[in-house]
Design an enzyme around this catalytic site. Structure first.
Site, PDB file in Angstrom:
ATOM      1  CB  THR A   6      -1.138   0.216   1.095  1.00 34.58           C
ATOM      2  OG1 THR A   6      -0.383  -0.099   2.541  1.00 34.58           O
ATOM      3  CG2 THR A   6      -2.040  -1.179   1.196  1.00 34.58           C
ATOM      4  CB  THR A  45      -1.525  -1.332   9.338  1.00 35.71           C
ATOM      5  OG1 THR A  45      -2.950  -1.300   8.702  1.00 35.71           O
ATOM      6  CG2 THR A  45      -0.643  -0.848   8.120  1.00 35.71           C
ATOM      7  CD  GLU A  64       2.444   5.254   6.581  1.00 32.75           C
ATOM      8  OE1 GLU A  64       1.085   4.976   6.241  1.00 32.75           O
ATOM      9  OE2 GLU A  64       1.321   6.131   7.089  1.00 32.75           O
ATOM     10  CB  SER A 105      -6.400  12.805  -0.781  1.00 32.26           C
ATOM     11  OG  SER A 105      -6.690  13.838   0.140  1.00 32.26           O
ATOM     12  CG  ASN A 121      -0.852   8.357   7.887  1.00 29.75           C
ATOM     13  OD1 ASN A 121      -1.612   7.304   8.040  1.00 29.75           O
ATOM     14  ND2 ASN A 121       0.641   8.245   8.723  1.00 29.75           N
TER      15      ASN A 121
END
Length: 406
Positions: free
Chosen positions: A152, A189, A275, A406, A401
């Protein structure tokens, strides 16, 4: 044990691949892993009370199905918080995969990852399953493409493979994982898929997976969030021809160490891809009352946002570390703590016996500016030892995040 170049197809009898079916824009988003013979299997899942539909399907299979043959995974859509429709879609993924590969639905495990709260585009998923089944391959490239399709916000694929000799047979363990954000102790996750050609009973494999997770995926943290889809699945098809492995086997310890290594390397790769992360952090606690206390203390340090931001700024703010230890819930003597920071630039001690040292701030800054930083806390309470892995918390994490949908 030998580290080899490979992923989920490294073990005998496994094939895989990944395709783009349109769930994501211009990226691969559906993967299949398939065994040519029935497998014993094991699974571990999110501790979040809100569980995605695929997690519910897989939990049912782990508890009731005697064998598995395939895993179907989509990325871009988590199929989470999608009510009864999500459960029907997860089952439909298993049913269609089974039909395509000539299996039973209860032999097909299902995983999804991505945006929460949107129904799956099942027409695209079905098309993707058909396309992926046609290109299944036991090659290195098949494993690599499957690893791409499960990503992802990840910035790189995460694969590992090792081999060792058991009963005169070459036994291989391979795996792939995804994970970048919403990573926290008690899994993250994250999805992780392990394949092996070892012979091992389902109950034995489940127990081994449970013990391995405690020292690997449950010891990582990126941002303090635990996801709805966290899943680790292991398939063992026995194609190596080794005798059945169990704690009574003379080479059980060698196999368990190789198995643990695979999970640990995947867990660490997930943290390295946190991230917006700029630093890979390793925290080790030694001399705790017991292993559980050491792991609790290490997890508390690595999970603290104040500690993470201090590392982001390369600031030797050791007080935040002692603070995180203090609220961890583990008992220890604060007056017996020695604290060290290390990297490729050297090692510096900042606390001795719970008291601050007059250390060289310039040297400490240089150590903490490195990409990989280690923290060592030595206590005087016992023989317990534990290590946790995490990353710093950056401006980029907020940006990623803030516009994820979007």
């Amino acid at each position: 044990m030998q580290i080899i170049d490979g992923g989920v197809t490294a073990a005998l009898g496994f094939s895989a691949n990944g395709v783009a079916c349109g769930v994501k824009k211009r990226k691969k988003d559906l993967a299949l892993v398939h065994s040519e013979v029935p497998c014993s299997f094991a699974g571990s899942f999110t501790t979040n009370l809100v569980k995605a539909a695929p997690v519910l399907w897989d939990q049912k299979l782990v508890s009731s199905s005697p064998q598995a043959r395939a895993i179907v995974i989509n990325s871009g859509n988590a199929n989470a918080c999608t009510a009864s429709q999500g459960e029907r879609d997860a089952e439909a993924m298993a049913v269609h995969t089974a039909k395509t590969l000539g299996l039973l639905p209860e032999e097909v495990l299902v995983c999804s990852t991505g945006i929460i709260g949107l129904p799956l585009p099942m027409d695209k998923i079905v098309t993707g399953i058909d396309a992926c089944a046609k290109v299944l391959a036991s090659s290195r490239e098949g494993a690599r493409e499957a690893a791409k399709a499960i990503l992802t916000t990840d910035t790189f694929t995460k694969e590992i493979a090792v081999s060792l000799e058991i009963d005169g047979k070459q036994v291989t363990i391979g795996g792939m994982a995804k994970g970048s954000g919403m990573i926290h102790p008690n899994m993250a996750t994250m999805l992780s898929f392990i394949t092996t050609d070892a012979t091992i009973d389902k109950a034995v494999l489940q127990a081994l997976l449970g013990s391995s997770i405690r020292d690997t995926y449950n010891m990582i943290s990126v941002d303090g969030d635990t996801s709805t889809n966290d899943t680790v699945l292991v398939l063992a098809n026995g194609k190596s021809g080794c005798n059945a492995l169990s704690p009574s086997h003379s080479q059980w310890e060698a196999f368990t160490q190789a198995f643990l290594y695979v999970h640990k390397e995947l867990a660490k790769a997930i943290v390295r891809d946190g991230e917006g992360a700029g630093k890979f952090l390793e925290v080790t606690v030694k001399g705790a009352k017991d292993k559980q206390s050491a792991q609790t203390l290490a997890r508390s340090i690595i999970s603290s946002n104040l500690v993470k931001t201090a590392f982001f700024g390369s600031d030797a703010n050791w007080g935040r570390i002692l603070c995180a230890m203090g609220y961890s819930g583990a008992c220890f003597d604060p007056n017996g703590v020695d604290l060290f920071f290390s990297s490729s630039k050297g090692t510096i001690q900042v606390v001795a016996g719970g008291s601050p040292l007059d250390f060289d701030e310039h040297m400490a800054k240089g150590i903490l500016l490195e990409r990989d930083v280690q923290t060592l806390a030595i206590l005087g309470d016992g023989e317990g030892e534990g290590t946790a892995w995490g990353c710093d918390l950056s401006y980029e994490y907020v940006r990623i995040n803030g516009d994820y949908r979007s």
